[in-house]
Scaffold this motif. Structure first.
Motif, PDB file in Angstrom:
ATOM      1  N   ALA A 118      50.296 -14.147 -40.214  1.00  0.00           N
ATOM      2  CA  ALA A 118      51.884 -13.805 -40.041  1.00  0.00           C
ATOM      3  C   ALA A 118      52.987 -12.838 -38.825  1.00  0.00           C
ATOM      4  N   ALA A 119      51.538 -12.473 -38.054  1.00  0.00           N
ATOM      5  CA  ALA A 119      52.023 -11.727 -36.440  1.00  0.00           C
ATOM      6  C   ALA A 119      51.655 -13.210 -35.791  1.00  0.00           C
ATOM      7  N   TYR A 120      50.990 -13.444 -36.123  1.00  0.00           N
ATOM      8  CA  TYR A 120      51.017 -15.458 -35.336  1.00  0.00           C
ATOM      9  C   TYR A 120      51.751 -15.896 -35.547  1.00  0.00           C
ATOM     10  N   GLY A 121      52.788 -15.967 -36.295  1.00  0.00           N
ATOM     11  CA  GLY A 121      54.314 -16.115 -36.118  1.00  0.00           C
ATOM     12  C   GLY A 121      54.386 -16.263 -35.321  1.00  0.00           C
ATOM     13  N   GLY A 122      54.631 -15.453 -35.006  1.00  0.00           N
ATOM     14  CA  GLY A 122      56.230 -15.151 -34.078  1.00  0.00           C
ATOM     15  C   GLY A 122      55.479 -15.760 -32.779  1.00  0.00           C
ATOM     16  N   VAL A 123      54.558 -15.434 -33.042  1.00  0.00           N
ATOM     17  CA  VAL A 123      54.053 -16.013 -31.347  1.00  0.00           C
ATOM     18  C   VAL A 123      54.618 -17.347 -31.234  1.00  0.00           C
ATOM     19  N   PHE A 124      53.894 -18.316 -32.850  1.00  0.00           N
ATOM     20  CA  PHE A 124      53.625 -18.982 -32.746  1.00  0.00           C
ATOM     21  C   PHE A 124      55.599 -20.648 -32.390  1.00  0.00           C
TER      22      PHE A 124
ATOM     23  N   ARG B  93      43.431  -7.076 -25.621  1.00  0.00           N
ATOM     24  CA  ARG B  93      43.010  -8.364 -26.311  1.00  0.00           C
ATOM     25  C   ARG B  93      44.125  -9.011 -27.610  1.00  0.00           C
ATOM     26  N   SER B  94      44.267  -8.077 -28.145  1.00  0.00           N
ATOM     27  CA  SER B  94      45.062  -8.851 -28.954  1.00  0.00           C
ATOM     28  C   SER B  94      45.833 -10.077 -28.570  1.00  0.00           C
ATOM     29  N   ALA B  95      46.432  -9.175 -27.443  1.00  0.00           N
ATOM     30  CA  ALA B  95      47.293 -10.180 -26.695  1.00  0.00           C
ATOM     31  C   ALA B  95      47.066 -11.955 -26.476  1.00  0.00           C
ATOM     32  N   ALA B  96      45.764 -11.482 -25.638  1.00  0.00           N
ATOM     33  CA  ALA B  96      45.390 -12.914 -25.105  1.00  0.00           C
ATOM     34  C   ALA B  96      45.002 -13.821 -26.147  1.00  0.00           C
ATOM     35  N   LEU B  97      44.343 -12.920 -27.399  1.00  0.00           N
ATOM     36  CA  LEU B  97      44.122 -13.551 -28.893  1.00  0.00           C
ATOM     37  C   LEU B  97      44.628 -14.844 -29.010  1.00  0.00           C
ATOM     38  N   PHE B  98      45.976 -13.904 -29.074  1.00  0.00           N
ATOM     39  CA  PHE B  98      47.333 -14.647 -29.485  1.00  0.00           C
ATOM     40  C   PHE B  98      47.531 -15.900 -28.297  1.00  0.00           C
ATOM     41  N   ALA B  99      47.570 -15.676 -27.119  1.00  0.00           N
ATOM     42  CA  ALA B  99      48.310 -16.469 -26.475  1.00  0.00           C
ATOM     43  C   ALA B  99      47.187 -18.016 -26.741  1.00  0.00           C
ATOM     44  N   VAL B 100      46.592 -17.690 -26.683  1.00  0.00           N
ATOM     45  CA  VAL B 100      45.076 -18.366 -26.668  1.00  0.00           C
ATOM     46  C   VAL B 100      44.586 -19.084 -27.601  1.00  0.00           C
ATOM     47  N   ALA B 101      45.682 -18.478 -28.639  1.00  0.00           N
ATOM     48  CA  ALA B 101      45.529 -19.197 -30.736  1.00  0.00           C
ATOM     49  C   ALA B 101      46.831 -19.974 -29.862  1.00  0.00           C
ATOM     50  N   ALA B 102      47.892 -19.633 -29.176  1.00  0.00           N
ATOM     51  CA  ALA B 102      48.708 -20.818 -29.495  1.00  0.00           C
ATOM     52  C   ALA B 102      48.894 -21.191 -28.730  1.00  0.00           C
ATOM     53  N   LEU B 103      48.076 -21.670 -27.495  1.00  0.00           N
ATOM     54  CA  LEU B 103      47.340 -22.635 -26.426  1.00  0.00           C
ATOM     55  C   LEU B 103      46.598 -24.107 -27.472  1.00  0.00           C
ATOM     56  N   PHE B 104      45.789 -23.289 -28.199  1.00  0.00           N
ATOM     57  CA  PHE B 104      44.970 -24.381 -28.804  1.00  0.00           C
ATOM     58  C   PHE B 104      45.966 -24.932 -30.091  1.00  0.00           C
ATOM     59  N   GLU B 105      46.560 -24.107 -31.036  1.00  0.00           N
ATOM     60  CA  GLU B 105      47.242 -24.482 -31.445  1.00  0.00           C
ATOM     61  C   GLU B 105      48.770 -25.929 -31.322  1.00  0.00           C
ATOM     62  N   ILE B 106      49.448 -25.054 -30.275  1.00  0.00           N
ATOM     63  CA  ILE B 106      50.332 -25.814 -30.446  1.00  0.00           C
ATOM     64  C   ILE B 106      49.818 -27.077 -29.491  1.00  0.00           C
ATOM     65  N   GLY B 107      48.668 -26.230 -28.652  1.00  0.00           N
ATOM     66  CA  GLY B 107      48.603 -27.984 -27.986  1.00  0.00           C
ATOM     67  C   GLY B 107      47.710 -29.441 -28.920  1.00  0.00           C
TER      68      GLY B 107
END
Length: 111
Positions: free
Chosen positions: A64-70, A5-19
């Motif tokens: 901080a963790a999301y930074g790696g995904v970003f 669930r956490s990994a999926a949320l990181f992916a969705v967050a990246a889609l919105f932020e980077i997009g």
């Protein structure tokens, strides 16, 4: 299940932020106009909301963790959307960032 669930949320967050950032970039730098900029601002706001859905309660840890995904997501977005070709150092750096994300977010804690 929480990790998935956490990994999926990181992916969705990246889609919105980077997009969202890409849409603003397109609106300003590529002169596509206010509709693109507005869509980007909306997507960036959704990113902020999605980040709050993480199962961990620590704001600092999540961001901080999301930074790696970003980092990894930005390189992937550039490759898909703009034809950017990451070199081996980009890829290695992104993998290091993702390893850091995994340590920060999912390491067992004796709390």
């Amino acid at each position: 299940m929480l990790v998935a669930r956490s990994a999926a949320l990181f992916a969705v967050a990246a889609l919105f932020e980077i997009g969202g950032a890409w849409l603003v970039w397109q609106g300003v730098r590529e002169h596509r106009g206010w509709v693109w900029i507005g869509a980007g601002v909306l997507a960036l706001g959704l990113y902020g909301f999605v980040a709050t859905l993480q199962p961990d309660a620590e704001f600092g840890r999540i961001l901080a963790a999301y930074g790696g995904v970003f980092v990894a997501g930005s390189l992937a977005w550039g490759a898909v959307a703009d034809g950017y070709r990451p070199d081996r150092w980009d890829v290695i750096g992104a993998l290091v960032c993702l390893a850091g994300m995994a340590l920060i977010m999912y390491a067992p804690r004796g709390e």
